[in-house]
Enzyme design. Structure first.
Site, PDB file in Angstrom:
ATOM      1  N   ARG A  13      -7.008  29.416 -53.449  1.00  0.00           N
ATOM      2  CA  ARG A  13      -5.812  28.540 -52.899  1.00  0.00           C
ATOM      3  C   ARG A  13      -5.587  28.486 -51.794  1.00  0.00           C
ATOM      4  O   ARG A  13      -5.695  27.194 -50.992  1.00  0.00           O
ATOM      5  CB  ARG A  13      -4.517  29.418 -53.678  1.00  0.00           C
ATOM      6  CG  ARG A  13      -3.522  28.524 -53.712  1.00  0.00           C
ATOM      7  CD  ARG A  13      -2.503  28.288 -52.597  1.00  0.00           C
ATOM      8  NE  ARG A  13      -1.896  29.498 -52.125  1.00  0.00           N
ATOM      9  CZ  ARG A  13      -1.410  29.842 -50.958  1.00  0.00           C
ATOM     10  NH1 ARG A  13      -1.391  28.395 -50.006  1.00  0.00           N
ATOM     11  NH2 ARG A  13      -1.080  30.911 -50.506  1.00  0.00           N
ATOM     12  N   ASP A  14      -5.506  29.471 -50.717  1.00  0.00           N
ATOM     13  CA  ASP A  14      -5.192  29.315 -49.347  1.00  0.00           C
ATOM     14  C   ASP A  14      -6.502  28.754 -48.739  1.00  0.00           C
ATOM     15  O   ASP A  14      -6.117  28.123 -47.839  1.00  0.00           O
ATOM     16  CB  ASP A  14      -4.753  30.790 -48.938  1.00  0.00           C
ATOM     17  CG  ASP A  14      -3.834  30.925 -47.748  1.00  0.00           C
ATOM     18  OD1 ASP A  14      -3.775  29.663 -47.206  1.00  0.00           O
ATOM     19  OD2 ASP A  14      -3.214  31.959 -47.256  1.00  0.00           O
ATOM     20  N   HIS A 205      -0.021  40.205 -45.892  1.00  0.00           N
ATOM     21  CA  HIS A 205      -0.764  38.994 -45.986  1.00  0.00           C
ATOM     22  C   HIS A 205      -1.074  38.686 -44.354  1.00  0.00           C
ATOM     23  O   HIS A 205      -0.185  38.121 -43.734  1.00  0.00           O
ATOM     24  CB  HIS A 205       0.196  37.765 -46.635  1.00  0.00           C
ATOM     25  CG  HIS A 205      -0.603  36.418 -46.808  1.00  0.00           C
ATOM     26  ND1 HIS A 205      -1.247  35.958 -47.844  1.00  0.00           N
ATOM     27  CD2 HIS A 205      -0.819  35.545 -45.751  1.00  0.00           C
ATOM     28  CE1 HIS A 205      -1.720  34.793 -47.391  1.00  0.00           C
ATOM     29  NE2 HIS A 205      -1.688  34.432 -46.257  1.00  0.00           N
ATOM     30  N   HIS A 207      -3.356  36.933 -41.327  1.00  0.00           N
ATOM     31  CA  HIS A 207      -4.464  36.031 -40.714  1.00  0.00           C
ATOM     32  C   HIS A 207      -5.136  36.545 -39.652  1.00  0.00           C
ATOM     33  O   HIS A 207      -4.506  37.522 -38.872  1.00  0.00           O
ATOM     34  CB  HIS A 207      -3.934  34.850 -40.553  1.00  0.00           C
ATOM     35  CG  HIS A 207      -3.640  33.741 -41.693  1.00  0.00           C
ATOM     36  ND1 HIS A 207      -4.118  32.629 -42.262  1.00  0.00           N
ATOM     37  CD2 HIS A 207      -2.776  34.211 -42.718  1.00  0.00           C
ATOM     38  CE1 HIS A 207      -3.830  32.320 -43.331  1.00  0.00           C
ATOM     39  NE2 HIS A 207      -2.652  33.038 -43.727  1.00  0.00           N
ATOM     40  N   CYS A 238      -3.099  27.291 -42.853  1.00  0.00           N
ATOM     41  CA  CYS A 238      -1.965  26.606 -43.428  1.00  0.00           C
ATOM     42  C   CYS A 238      -1.879  25.207 -42.919  1.00  0.00           C
ATOM     43  O   CYS A 238      -1.985  25.045 -41.761  1.00  0.00           O
ATOM     44  CB  CYS A 238      -0.650  27.452 -42.828  1.00  0.00           C
ATOM     45  SG  CYS A 238       0.805  26.722 -43.238  1.00  0.00           S
ATOM     46  N   ASN A 247      -7.614  33.711 -43.315  1.00  0.00           N
ATOM     47  CA  ASN A 247      -6.855  34.979 -43.749  1.00  0.00           C
ATOM     48  C   ASN A 247      -7.819  36.047 -43.275  1.00  0.00           C
ATOM     49  O   ASN A 247      -9.201  35.862 -43.239  1.00  0.00           O
ATOM     50  CB  ASN A 247      -6.908  34.767 -45.107  1.00  0.00           C
ATOM     51  CG  ASN A 247      -5.908  33.869 -45.678  1.00  0.00           C
ATOM     52  OD1 ASN A 247      -6.075  32.741 -45.666  1.00  0.00           O
ATOM     53  ND2 ASN A 247      -4.691  34.606 -46.041  1.00  0.00           N
TER      54      ASN A 247
END
Lengths: 311, 311
Positions: A13-14, A205, A207, A238, A247
């Site tokens: 996803r990310d 979470h 990065h 993002c 990430n």
């Protein structure tokens, strides 16, 4: 063995959402199926956003329906609105991950909503999901700083956590969206959140934008955080956060935690085999360190002249 | 402001020694002179090794004699033997840095000496320097693991520290030569060393080979370490240690520590300006993150459509 830590994979996803090329559906499914067998606690499979907004994830339904689910792995999806939630529920997801920003400007830039507007919408989404048994997680972007506004006050973060719990959000992910967090900041926010809301399920979470990704994970761990988002190969970013980069890398995180003697439940070699497929799949190198350097227990042969001298 | 931390720059020695191209003497001097004005506590200027062994540092004398020394900065050099020490003393260095391995195989591969043989030689070097007032530091390579042998027992590290102090070594650098350390290992060794030998001056020296560089620095900091080696741009490696890659990056380390509210004494903007010269000087990109991403307090303009909407 110590208490288990939960490693939650977000690459499909990310990571995939910002890849320059669409990753073929069957490749996504194959990758997720491999990941499912590595011992990860959770996989963020895809995002039920508009195909126009995130064309790379336009195959969300097909991916969700084609993967082979493994018992013990939670399959979550990002859900931006009521319609996305309905699509996710139709696919029998285990969890929906709602996303909002802690800062007004990033909220408007990324979601066209202020935090207050996001909370209104979250209430509607949660109504739609009621009775489904689906776990409700909310990701709080820019919780450690906003690339437009700068500092985000701790009190704002705590206020938003309380508001999220008030509307029956069960899990909260504290996101350092653009790598602005430092270990002292992480330690402060995570300790306070865990102490104030022991009933909530918190995820960290991070990065690695400024090289502090694993240092921040260590700080969160020391503060008592047990759940970590990470991205295979260190993919990610993002689309609406300038300066965002990958990430923290799943295999690098698992490697560090295992070297520390901690229990992640993950088969690192299986994870590395899966990560090793990424450069070919995506057509570019990935940031992960362990793929390049090998695990810390890698042994090198002695220099030839040393063995030759003894011959 | 908290107690000052000491940032010790090693790029012109640990970094330049393995560059594919010789860095011109005047460029080395200019870079060191810039670094001297950034607030660094110590600069490892060069190495008084044989020009045949390390041709990149064949200009050691000329560099040491051409730099403009700044009060408050210690100028140290690597010294492999008595001859190197005599050359260093002739240049009025503030410190000599002796180097040995904690493991036999790396010692033989890198220096053609076992740790026991290194200790014999150190005694001779220390005799030569006696009365000069020069500070004696010893760098203990592979203190957190050896790329040939694997694990290095804690007891071996402690034994070598004791033997170094017994022969009047004043400072000891615990080196993770090939990035094998993890934060738990770092915490254990550093805490024990500081507790057993409060009179000694310990430095932590990490490489970012497996992405754990800043996490290890954080662990060392939390254990009480106040002195850190780091390399501008993240340059570095070890010519005789397979799998070694860059040291932790000075500007990334200083950025993290300053964000944590700690006092490094370093002017980060001046350091970044200096680091920014490296790619052109060396003809290649460097690993540092902050050079690419900017500091965490960097602000981005709002997306154009947001300001346009308000127009």
């Amino acid at each position: 063995m110590s208490k288990r830590l939960y490693i939650q994979e977000v690459a499909t996803r990310d990571g995939f959402q910002i890849e320059p090329e669409f990753v073929p559906t069957e490749s996504k499914v194959a990758l997720i199926d491999q990941l499912s067998r590595t011992g990860l606690a959770k996989i963020e499979v895809t995002s039920f956003t508009s195909p126009k907004a995130i064309p790379n994830l336009r195959d969300a339904e097909e991916v969700m329906r084609s993967i082979t689910r493994v018992a013990g792995v939670d399959y979550t999806v990002l859900v931006p609105n009521v319609k996305g939630c309905e699509r996710a529920l139709a696919c029998q997801v285990d969890e929906v991950n709602l996303v909002m920003s802690a800062s007004d400007t990033h909220g408007l830039a990324n979601l066209r909503m202020t935090p207050a507007q996001s909370l209104v919408q979250f209430r509607e989404i949660i109504e739609v999901s009621r009775g489904s048994g689906v776990f409700i997680n909310a990701s709080l972007s820019t919780a450690f700083g906003c690339p437009f506004e700068g500092e985000v006050a701790d009190s704002r973060v705590y206020d938003l956590i309380q508001r999220l719990l008030d509307i029956d959000v069960q899990g909260i992910t504290l996101c350092d969206t653009t790598g602005m967090a430092d270990p002292a900041h992480v330690s402060r926010i995570c300790s306070e959140a865990l102490q104030r809301w022991p009933q909530a399920t918190f995820t960290a979470h991070f990065h690695n934008t400024r090289g502090m990704g694993l240092a921040n994970a260590l700080a969160a761990l020391n503060a008592g955080i047990e759940r970590f988002d990470a991205s295979l190969g260190g993919l990610g970013g993002c689309p609406y956060a300038p300066g965002a980069s990958g990430n923290i890398c799943t295999e690098d995180l698992v490697h560090m935690l295992q070297r520390m003697g901690l229990n992640t439940g993950v088969d690192l070699d299986a994870l590395l085999s899966t990560a090793a497929r990424l450069p070919q799949l995506l057509g570019h190198d990935v940031p992960g360190a362990i793929l390049k350097a090998g695990k810390a227990d890698k042994r090198y042969p002695k220099p030839k002249w040393m063995t030759a001298d003894n011959a």
